[in-house]
Each structure stands twice: as C-alpha cells, then as structure tokens.
Design a protein around this motif. Structure first.
Motif, PDB file in Angstrom:
ATOM      1  N   LEU A   1       0.905  -1.200  -0.004  1.00  0.00           N
ATOM      2  CA  LEU A   1       0.022   0.060  -0.069  1.00  0.00           C
ATOM      3  C   LEU A   1       0.754   1.292   0.094  1.00  0.00           C
ATOM      4  O   LEU A   1       0.556   2.158  -0.778  1.00  0.00           O
ATOM      5  CB  LEU A   1      -0.957  -0.007   1.066  1.00  0.00           C
ATOM      6  CG  LEU A   1      -2.134  -1.053   1.081  1.00  0.00           C
ATOM      7  CD1 LEU A   1      -2.964  -1.099   2.571  1.00  0.00           C
ATOM      8  CD2 LEU A   1      -2.990  -1.161   0.086  1.00  0.00           C
ATOM      9  N   LEU A   2       1.988   1.178   0.639  1.00  0.00           N
ATOM     10  CA  LEU A   2       2.872   2.420   0.637  1.00  0.00           C
ATOM     11  C   LEU A   2       3.479   2.361  -0.561  1.00  0.00           C
ATOM     12  O   LEU A   2       3.690   3.569  -1.154  1.00  0.00           O
ATOM     13  CB  LEU A   2       4.002   2.132   1.879  1.00  0.00           C
ATOM     14  CG  LEU A   2       3.749   2.278   3.260  1.00  0.00           C
ATOM     15  CD1 LEU A   2       4.807   1.920   4.206  1.00  0.00           C
ATOM     16  CD2 LEU A   2       3.064   3.594   3.740  1.00  0.00           C
ATOM     17  N   TYR A   3       3.924   1.393  -1.316  1.00  0.00           N
ATOM     18  CA  TYR A   3       4.314   1.641  -2.695  1.00  0.00           C
ATOM     19  C   TYR A   3       3.207   2.191  -3.706  1.00  0.00           C
ATOM     20  O   TYR A   3       3.555   3.043  -4.369  1.00  0.00           O
ATOM     21  CB  TYR A   3       4.718   0.321  -3.263  1.00  0.00           C
ATOM     22  CG  TYR A   3       6.025  -0.317  -2.899  1.00  0.00           C
ATOM     23  CD1 TYR A   3       7.169   0.745  -3.098  1.00  0.00           C
ATOM     24  CD2 TYR A   3       6.285  -1.576  -2.648  1.00  0.00           C
ATOM     25  CE1 TYR A   3       8.312   0.372  -2.928  1.00  0.00           C
ATOM     26  CE2 TYR A   3       7.625  -1.922  -2.415  1.00  0.00           C
ATOM     27  CZ  TYR A   3       8.619  -1.068  -2.376  1.00  0.00           C
ATOM     28  OH  TYR A   3       9.881  -1.422  -2.299  1.00  0.00           O
ATOM     29  N   GLY A   4       1.930   1.788  -3.634  1.00  0.00           N
ATOM     30  CA  GLY A   4       0.800   2.337  -4.151  1.00  0.00           C
ATOM     31  C   GLY A   4       0.662   3.733  -3.950  1.00  0.00           C
ATOM     32  O   GLY A   4       0.551   4.495  -4.962  1.00  0.00           O
ATOM     33  N   GLY A   5       0.816   4.380  -2.803  1.00  0.00           N
ATOM     34  CA  GLY A   5       0.493   5.596  -2.413  1.00  0.00           C
ATOM     35  C   GLY A   5       1.920   6.481  -3.013  1.00  0.00           C
ATOM     36  O   GLY A   5       1.508   7.474  -3.606  1.00  0.00           O
ATOM     37  N   VAL A   6       3.101   5.875  -3.104  1.00  0.00           N
ATOM     38  CA  VAL A   6       4.092   6.700  -3.414  1.00  0.00           C
ATOM     39  C   VAL A   6       4.089   6.671  -5.006  1.00  0.00           C
ATOM     40  O   VAL A   6       4.281   7.751  -5.625  1.00  0.00           O
ATOM     41  CB  VAL A   6       5.547   5.848  -3.133  1.00  0.00           C
ATOM     42  CG1 VAL A   6       6.609   6.454  -4.048  1.00  0.00           C
ATOM     43  CG2 VAL A   6       5.796   6.121  -1.706  1.00  0.00           C
ATOM     44  N   GLY A   7       3.617   5.651  -5.677  1.00  0.00           N
ATOM     45  CA  GLY A   7       3.278   5.660  -7.006  1.00  0.00           C
ATOM     46  C   GLY A   7       2.303   6.687  -7.453  1.00  0.00           C
ATOM     47  O   GLY A   7       2.385   7.397  -8.460  1.00  0.00           O
ATOM     48  N   VAL A   8       1.373   6.844  -6.710  1.00  0.00           N
ATOM     49  CA  VAL A   8       0.305   7.883  -7.195  1.00  0.00           C
ATOM     50  C   VAL A   8       0.928   9.492  -7.120  1.00  0.00           C
ATOM     51  O   VAL A   8       0.710  10.135  -7.674  1.00  0.00           O
ATOM     52  CB  VAL A   8      -1.025   7.739  -6.092  1.00  0.00           C
ATOM     53  CG1 VAL A   8      -1.883   9.103  -6.125  1.00  0.00           C
ATOM     54  CG2 VAL A   8      -1.775   6.464  -6.191  1.00  0.00           C
ATOM     55  N   VAL A   9       1.838   9.558  -5.868  1.00  0.00           N
ATOM     56  CA  VAL A   9       2.416  10.854  -5.709  1.00  0.00           C
ATOM     57  C   VAL A   9       3.114  11.182  -6.991  1.00  0.00           C
ATOM     58  O   VAL A   9       3.282  12.010  -7.443  1.00  0.00           O
ATOM     59  CB  VAL A   9       3.029  10.917  -4.542  1.00  0.00           C
ATOM     60  CG1 VAL A   9       3.807  12.190  -4.366  1.00  0.00           C
ATOM     61  CG2 VAL A   9       2.256  10.742  -3.379  1.00  0.00           C
ATOM     62  N   LEU A  10       3.984  10.117  -7.497  1.00  0.00           N
ATOM     63  CA  LEU A  10       5.180  10.347  -8.497  1.00  0.00           C
ATOM     64  C   LEU A  10       4.136  10.451  -9.750  1.00  0.00           C
ATOM     65  O   LEU A  10       4.451  11.415 -10.455  1.00  0.00           O
ATOM     66  CB  LEU A  10       5.780   9.055  -8.526  1.00  0.00           C
ATOM     67  CG  LEU A  10       6.808   8.605  -7.462  1.00  0.00           C
ATOM     68  CD1 LEU A  10       7.653   7.680  -7.642  1.00  0.00           C
ATOM     69  CD2 LEU A  10       7.809   9.986  -7.295  1.00  0.00           C
ATOM     70  N   ALA A  11       3.191   9.679 -10.044  1.00  0.00           N
ATOM     71  CA  ALA A  11       2.252   9.713 -11.137  1.00  0.00           C
ATOM     72  C   ALA A  11       1.645  11.365 -11.107  1.00  0.00           C
ATOM     73  O   ALA A  11       1.819  11.938 -12.344  1.00  0.00           O
ATOM     74  CB  ALA A  11       1.184   8.731 -11.426  1.00  0.00           C
ATOM     75  N   ARG A  12       0.967  12.026 -10.111  1.00  0.00           N
ATOM     76  CA  ARG A  12       0.440  13.252 -10.171  1.00  0.00           C
ATOM     77  C   ARG A  12       1.413  14.272 -10.355  1.00  0.00           C
ATOM     78  O   ARG A  12       1.104  15.365 -11.018  1.00  0.00           O
ATOM     79  CB  ARG A  12      -0.150  13.275  -8.925  1.00  0.00           C
ATOM     80  CG  ARG A  12      -1.637  12.589  -8.562  1.00  0.00           C
ATOM     81  CD  ARG A  12      -2.244  12.635  -7.410  1.00  0.00           C
ATOM     82  NE  ARG A  12      -2.702  14.222  -7.255  1.00  0.00           N
ATOM     83  CZ  ARG A  12      -3.771  14.485  -7.868  1.00  0.00           C
ATOM     84  NH1 ARG A  12      -4.649  13.910  -8.660  1.00  0.00           N
ATOM     85  NH2 ARG A  12      -4.058  16.012  -8.029  1.00  0.00           N
ATOM     86  N   ARG A  13       2.764  14.207 -10.002  1.00  0.00           N
ATOM     87  CA  ARG A  13       3.467  15.203 -10.198  1.00  0.00           C
ATOM     88  C   ARG A  13       4.300  15.110 -11.560  1.00  0.00           C
ATOM     89  O   ARG A  13       5.036  16.233 -11.960  1.00  0.00           O
ATOM     90  CB  ARG A  13       4.719  15.248  -8.991  1.00  0.00           C
ATOM     91  CG  ARG A  13       5.652  14.160  -8.980  1.00  0.00           C
ATOM     92  CD  ARG A  13       6.816  14.335  -8.004  1.00  0.00           C
ATOM     93  NE  ARG A  13       7.307  15.744  -7.948  1.00  0.00           N
ATOM     94  CZ  ARG A  13       8.342  15.756  -8.546  1.00  0.00           C
ATOM     95  NH1 ARG A  13       9.011  14.891  -9.480  1.00  0.00           N
ATOM     96  NH2 ARG A  13       9.024  16.793  -8.945  1.00  0.00           N
ATOM     97  N   SER A  14       4.073  14.023 -12.274  1.00  0.00           N
ATOM     98  CA  SER A  14       4.953  14.147 -13.638  1.00  0.00           C
ATOM     99  C   SER A  14       4.290  14.897 -14.520  1.00  0.00           C
ATOM    100  O   SER A  14       2.834  15.234 -14.616  1.00  0.00           O
ATOM    101  CB  SER A  14       4.651  12.523 -14.129  1.00  0.00           C
ATOM    102  OG  SER A  14       5.142  12.561 -15.362  1.00  0.00           O
ATOM    103  N   SER A  15       4.876  15.482 -15.553  1.00  0.00           N
ATOM    104  CA  SER A  15       4.623  16.173 -16.607  1.00  0.00           C
ATOM    105  C   SER A  15       4.102  15.478 -17.734  1.00  0.00           C
ATOM    106  O   SER A  15       3.919  16.081 -18.836  1.00  0.00           O
ATOM    107  CB  SER A  15       5.605  17.193 -17.011  1.00  0.00           C
ATOM    108  OG  SER A  15       6.741  16.866 -17.436  1.00  0.00           O
ATOM    109  N   HIS A  16       4.291  14.288 -17.940  1.00  0.00           N
ATOM    110  CA  HIS A  16       4.016  13.513 -18.937  1.00  0.00           C
ATOM    111  C   HIS A  16       2.629  12.785 -18.780  1.00  0.00           C
ATOM    112  O   HIS A  16       2.283  12.200 -17.738  1.00  0.00           O
ATOM    113  CB  HIS A  16       4.974  12.249 -19.065  1.00  0.00           C
ATOM    114  CG  HIS A  16       6.443  12.890 -19.463  1.00  0.00           C
ATOM    115  ND1 HIS A  16       6.698  13.237 -20.640  1.00  0.00           N
ATOM    116  CD2 HIS A  16       7.531  13.541 -18.717  1.00  0.00           C
ATOM    117  CE1 HIS A  16       8.225  13.552 -20.930  1.00  0.00           C
ATOM    118  NE2 HIS A  16       8.439  14.033 -19.395  1.00  0.00           N
TER     119      HIS A  16
END
Length: 545
Positions: free
Chosen positions: A207-222
């Motif tokens: 679940l922590l991995y999923g949360g980190v993935g969400v943060v990384l995806a939302r801040r991406s410019s792609h």
C-alpha cells in the motif's frame, strides 16, 4: 560520453554470469533452517491437504498472511514432484522469480536511461553516444550491480515469501519506470505487483508503494505517467481485498533499540553498491526530482523504511536492492577513474583470496594437506564424510579459470566502457557462490539441514506415528513434516499421540538436568538428540508412559 564508452556487455557473457549466479544452490540440497525449511513445510501441507489454501499452516501454526509463495511451491510440487525431488520442484518457481528480478531490473533501468534527463550531453560536432546504446549499457550495469550485493546471495536462493516480494518490487519499479514508453505494460505490471506484495506478507509495504506511485504519477509532466493514477488506486484496492482474504494485516513493528542497527545492516547487506548509490545522489543532487533518480530512490526509501520499522530486518531490506542497483548504475558516467580502480583492486584481492581459501580448505579435506583445516572442520561438523565428485570439481575449476582470465582482461589496460567498474565485483560474488555451492555444498547441507537429526529420530519413532511438539517452532515442525512421515500435533494430551519432542537450549558442557526437571508427568524419556553442528539446541524424545 563517447560511443566507445557505451559498448554493451556481450550477451553470452552476461547470460553465463547470470546462470553462474542463479543456478548454484538450486540442485542437490535439502531445505535449510530456518525460513527455507519452514516455507517448504507450508507447501507440503497444502499438497497433502493438511491445511486450507487461504491460510496455510503447519500443525495449526498459520503462515501469517503469506499465501502466494506457498501456492507457487505447492503447484510446482503437484506438477513436477512425481518425477523429481519435491524440494527441487518447490525451488523451481523461485529460481524463475530470481531470473525475472534480474530481467525486470534491466528493463527498468533501460527505460529510465532513455529519458532526456538521464542522457549525457551531446558533443558540439556530433559523435556522442547513441541514446539506445547508452540505455542498454546502463541496464547491463544495473544487472551487475544487483548481482554484486552480499545480502542477496543466500536470501535470493531460498523458497521464502521474501523472494516473491523481491520480484514484485522489481515489477513495480519496472511499471513506474516504463510508463512513458510502455504504458499498457506498465498498467499490467502495477496491477500484478501490488496484489502480489499483499499476498506474500507485505500488504502494508504494497500500500505504501501504491501511495508513492500515486504521488509520483500526479507530479509528472508526462500524460502517460499521470494516467497511471486510477490504475494504481485500483491496484491498492485489490491489494487490500487480497490481504483481507488471507489475513495479512499483522503488525510487525519493532522497538526502537532494534531500529538502531539499521546503519550496520545497510553497510554490509548492500556492499559494494552503497558507495555508488551515495555518489549518484551527490552528483545528481540538483536533479533529484528527475524521473530516472526519483523513481528508484522513492521505491528504495519505502523498502528501507519498512526494514527499519521491523527492527533492521534484512529480509525486508532485500526488496530495496533492485532500486539501489539502478541508482548505482547511474553513478558510472561520473565516476572518477581513481575510484573505479580502487573498486577493481579491492575486488581482485578480496575475491581471489576468498577463492584461494575455499580451494585450500577443499584440498585439506580431500587430501589431508594441510592437516589443520581438515581437523577443524571435523570438529565443527562431526559425522560429516566428504566424498570427491569429479563433475563438481571440474565445474569449480572452470569457474576459477574464468575468474583468472577476467582479472587479467580487466587489469591489462584501461577500458573505456561504463560497466567496467562493476564487472569484477559481480563476477567475484558469482564465483564465490558457485564455489560454495559446488565444492562445499555437502558440508553446508550437513550443517544447515535438519536431515541428520530427522534420520536419527526415524530410527526411534516409527513412520506414521503421531508426535506432539508443544514448544517446537515452525522450522522444526516443518522438518518433521517434510523429512519424515509423522503426524504432528501441538497438544501433548491429544489421544493417539504417544510420542513427544521437547526442545531446550542447553550448552554442550552443561551437566545434564536431573530426571524430575526434564521428564513431564506421564511420559518416559527415550533419548536426547542434537543436530551435528548445533551446540546449544537439544531435542528430548519422550514416549507416553
């Protein structure tokens, strides 16, 4: 970065190195104590129908939420156990998981190195390294960096839930890294990785991995990376449901004093790549938010935090190794020549001396010259008889000759290729592991297996008898189930259980306890046994009076 510096590692050499790392330790051995034999016991319990598939257990002791690893081993035993050793059959899917981890790390680093931020600066008049060749070279270096750490050697060759977690974390790393270039494959990877973590005993980490993935995806410019957010949320939802189905929400937080051992664990477990990881973070300190640094750094940080929370757990730290290997690879373009030479010479001396020591000890056991090592080994492993095995000897000799050739190749002249600084550490680790799993596998099997103890118990307790083990741990119960055909119970008052084994910690030189201190009421002491190489653990065998 010139084109000469990004010449790929020859494919045959890379495949042979991976084979020399993966294959030794799979064949011709019993499951070892403690986690290895415990996992095998759960698998056999499923195959024999002694426990439910959603909650594997041994004599009533549950697996604490780790179901998927035991399903894989049990399915493999059902498929191949009829014509090969069951322990080998259970080990096959885990060997494939280790291969998958190496491959996924390669592809994750390849896609990260393809990004514009990770590419070297172009020359004013052309002639710089090709984008794809540079990415392939960095990916080759990441595989070498994953083979090199000491911590993955034994843990990566066991049939334990942590190996499933390792493969799942590398799959998640690939899913995040490849999102710009392989969007559909990234979605599939994330939807498989997160539930796999939940079903292998790492639900909170997943679940922590999923949360980190969400943060990384939302801040991406792609846009392709941002489009991963709903799929990551879906993966987290599936993971939570899977964890609830197998009851995988047990808390494993450790007290603060145990957490303080984390720096020491990081120092030896990730050696020799942690200095390279530190150099990457220093050299890219102004670009930590870039795709190729932020993703592996975030994935590694979650695993390191989970390890610290569990009291500096080396098994939890293992899932950080793929991400750390990728970070170590990105240090190579800026690594100074003096540092590279220091890594090479340390590897040459350390692994050459280690290989020489293993050969000297082997010669002592086989020929008696020199005599003292053989005497020491006989004292530490009583009852062990070493036999000469010609094919094993030839294989170990060829691996040693290959190491000598590699050292000569690497030190004969300056090599401009990027992966040169990691080829000796990775090859030295593979050589050491191969020598241990060929020349010294019989001794290690004698020392770390429960087989000698089970053979002694089998001479006393008849097959199919019921044995009560009220204070036996999971590994001892698994050994009784896997290496004997006895029925097990945790309740010594159960009707039909006429035998009982009690485990005590007792030094060899301590006087034997008096009878009234040892023998429970209603039971008769039959024998007192030890494992040949264990000087403290004693097993008392009783029969109902």
């Amino acid at each position: 970065m010139t084109q000469r510096a990004v010449r790929r590692l020859p494919r045959l050499a890379l495949w042979l190195l991976c084979a020399a790392y993966v294959l030794p330790g799979i064949f011709f051995r019993d499951p070892w104590k403690n986690a290895d034999i415990t996992a095998f016991g759960y698998m056999l319990s499923l195959v024999r129908g002694d426990s439910g598939w959603l909650n594997p257990s041994i004599a009533g002791l549950s697996s604490e939420g780790s179901a998927l690893p035991y399903w894989l081993g049990a399915w493999s035993i059902q498929a191949f156990g009829g014509w090969m050793d069951q322990a080998l059959a259970a080990r096959l899917p885990f060997a494939l998981l280790l291969v998958a981890t190496l491959a996924l790390t390669w592809y994750a680093c390849f896609h990260l190195a393809r990004t514009d931020e990770a590419q070297p600066l172009p020359f004013a008049f052309g002639g710089e390294a090709s984008r794809i060749d540079y990415a392939c070279t960095m990916a080759d270096a990441s595989v070498l960096a994953l083979i090199a750490p000491l911590g993955l050697l034994q843990l990566g060759h066991e049939t334990t839930p942590e190996l499933v977690q390792l493969a799942a974390s590398s799959l998640l790393l690939y899913g995040l890294a490849a999102s710009r270039h392989r969007h559909g494959r990234s979605i599939i990877a994330l939807l498989v990785a997160l539930p796999a973590l939940a079903l292998s005993g790492a639900a909170t980490t997943g679940l922590l991995y999923g949360g980190v993935g969400v943060v990384l995806a939302r801040r991406s410019s792609h846009a392709p990376t941002r489009a991963l957010v709903p799929w990551l949320l879906l993966g987290m939802l599936i993971s939570a449901a899977a964890a609830a189905a197998v009851d995988a929400w047990a808390s494993r937080l450790a007290p603060l004093p145990e957490v303080l051992g984390m720096p020491k664990l990081l120092a030896w477990f990730t050696w020799p790549i942690w200095p390279l990881v530190g150099w990457t973070l220093w050299r890219w300190r102004r670009q930590l938010g870039h795709h190729h640094v932020l993703i592996p750094l975030s994935v590694a940080a979650v695993a390191i935090g989970a390890s610290a929370a569990m009291g500096a757990s080396e098994r939890a730290l293992m899932i950080a190794l793929p991400s750390l290997a990728v970070l170590a690879a990105f240090s190579l373009p800026t690594l100074k020549r003096t540092v590279s030479a220091a890594i090479d010479w340390f590897s040459v001396f350390f692994f050459s001396i280690l290989a020489l020591l293993l050969w000297v000890l082997y010669a002592s056991v086989q020929t008696g010259v020199p005599a003292q090592p053989a005497i020491n080994i006989a004292r530490l492993a009583p009852g062990f008889e070493h036999r000469f095995n010609a094919p094993v000897f030839v294989l170990a000799l060829l691996a040693t000759i290959a190491w000598i050739w590699l050292v000569r190749w690497r030190t004969s002249q300056h090599r401009p290729v990027l992966w040169k600084s990691l080829v000796l550490p990775a090859s030295g680790v593979a050589l050491s592991w191969l020598l241990l799993m060929t020349l010294w596998l019989p001794l290690l099997d004698h020392a770390r297996s429960y087989r000698p103890l089970m053979n002694r118990i089998a001479r006393i307790i008849p097959a199919e008898a019921c044995i009560a083990g009220p204070d036996l741990g999971r590994s001892q119960l698994a050994a009784l189930e896997a290496q004997g055909r006895w029925r097990l119970s945790r309740d010594r008052s159960q009707a039909g259980c006429d035998w009982m084994i009690i485990r005590r910690t007792e030094a060899v030189n301590r006087p034997a306890p008096s009878t009234h201190q040892v023998v429970p009421q209603g039971w008769r002491l039959v024998d007192k046994l030890r494992r040949p190489t264990d000087r403290n653990e004693v097993f008392y065998l009783y029969r109902r009076a």
